[in-house]
Design an enzyme around this catalytic site. Structure first.
Site, short mmCIF file in Angstrom:
data_model
loop_
_atom_site.label_atom_id
_atom_site.label_comp_id
_atom_site.label_asym_id
_atom_site.label_seq_id
_atom_site.Cartn_x
_atom_site.Cartn_y
_atom_site.Cartn_z
CB SER A 1 5.01 -1.75 11.77
OG SER A 1 4.60 -0.50 12.07
CD GLU B 1 -3.86 -1.79 7.25
OE1 GLU B 1 -2.34 -3.07 6.72
OE2 GLU B 1 -4.65 -1.53 6.83
CG ASN C 1 -1.92 1.08 1.47
OD1 ASN C 1 -2.18 1.94 0.67
ND2 ASN C 1 -2.26 1.24 2.74
CE LYS D 1 -0.25 3.15 4.25
NZ LYS D 1 0.07 3.49 6.14
CD GLU E 1 -3.17 5.63 6.83
OE1 GLU E 1 -3.11 5.32 5.49
OE2 GLU E 1 -1.92 4.95 7.11
N GLY F 1 2.25 1.79 11.00
CA GLY F 1 3.63 3.37 9.96
C GLY F 1 4.00 3.50 11.88
CG HIS G 1 -5.96 1.92 4.69
ND1 HIS G 1 -5.23 3.33 6.06
CD2 HIS G 1 -4.62 1.10 4.93
CE1 HIS G 1 -3.64 2.80 6.49
NE2 HIS G 1 -4.05 1.47 5.76
P1 PGA Z 1 3.06 0.06 7.73
O1 PGA Z 1 1.31 0.53 7.54
O2 PGA Z 1 3.73 -1.07 7.23
O3 PGA Z 1 3.36 1.08 7.30
O4 PGA Z 1 2.39 0.53 8.78
C1 PGA Z 1 0.56 -0.91 6.98
C2 PGA Z 1 -1.08 -0.58 6.23
O5 PGA Z 1 -1.62 0.85 6.31
O6 PGA Z 1 -1.38 -0.93 5.30
#
Ligand code: PGA
Length: 251
Positions: free
Chosen positions: A213, A167, A9, A11, A97, A173, A95
């Site tokens: 992560s 997640e 992803n 983003k 976010e 992140g 997601h």
């Molecule tokens: P990350 O994000 O691996 O940077 O923690 C995962 C995601 O949001 O899909």
């Protein structure tokens, strides 16, 4: 057996040149990988360029979002058919976010899931609890509400076209990864929810990715758990070696 699935992803990152370079690097490196499905999900403005860069490779194309209506006056939105037109086979939906920054609800996610399936896209439905919810012992209440809301009205046949991603929001992140035990606990509970809604054969075949992560260093332990079928990777998917390093652990 479930075939592992690792998706990147990207983003709202990269520019056109770096997106294409990353796609080419991943496509080349994936040549030697077996036993794992792979996808990259670039920003929508780079879908076409990235699609060209991965054409003929083992990498599938995914989008990060879509709108549930097929067409019309919805300024700024993209339909499932448009994503298909651009070569997408996957779309990330719900997601965290989008849920927490842009206020997306389970009801909206559910409408998008139906529209994506109708257009022939495979939705990757994301669920996950906030840190405060985990601390308050509400993890499974939140996960159950999100997954039941997102899957509402799906027939057993439609359910076979779904990927789920767990997640935990506190692990996205942040560098803070859920322990393999914490992740497995939620993954097996999610599989049980799918079994209760449908049957054990569908529950046994639905792929549930872990996200938050994930890095080459922690991937093997996470992906070694019985109910963790791959990863949805954010930050580490922006580096060819890291994404491929994770994919290697999954195969
Ligand atoms: P990350 O994000 O691996 O940077 O923690 C995962 C995601 O949001 O899909």
């Amino acid at each position: 057996m479930r075939r592992p699935f690792v998706a990147g992803n990207w983003k709202m990152n990269l520019d056109r040149a770096s997106a294409v370079a990353l796609a080419e690097g991943v496509a080349k490196g994936a040549d030697s990988l077996v036993g794992v499905d792979l996808a990259v999900c670039p920003p929508s403005c780079y879908l076409e360029a990235v699609g060209r860069a991965i054409a003929g490779s083992k990498i599938a194309l995914g989008a990060q979002n879509m709108y549930h209506q097929p067409d019309g006056a919805f300024t700024g939105e993209l339909s499932a058919a448009m994503l298909r037109d651009l070569g997408c086979t996957y779309v990330i939906l719900g997601h965290s976010e989008r849920r927490h920054i842009l206020g997306e609800t389970d009801e909206e996610v559910n409408k998008k899931v139906h529209a994506a399936l109708a257009a022939g896209l495979t939705p990757i439905i994301c669920v996950g609890e906030l840190l405060a919810q985990r601390k308050a012992g509400q993890t499974m209440t939140v996960i159950r509400r999100q997954i039941n809301g997102s899957l509402a009205g799906l027939s057993p046949r439609q359910m076979t076209g779904i990927v789920i991603a767990y997640e935990p929001v506190w692990a996205i992140g942040t560098g803070e990864v859920a322990t393999p035990q914490q992740a497995e606990e939620v993954h097996s509970a999610l599989r049980k929810i799918v079994e209760d809604r449908y049957n054990d054969s569908i529950a046994g075949s639905v792929r549930i990715q872990y996200g938050g992560s994930v890095k080459p260093e922690n991937a093997a332990e996470l992906l070694g758990r019985p109910d963790i079928d791959g990863a949805l990777v954010g930050g580490a998917s922006l580096k060819v070696e890291q994404f491929l390093g994770i994919a290697e652990k999954a195969g």
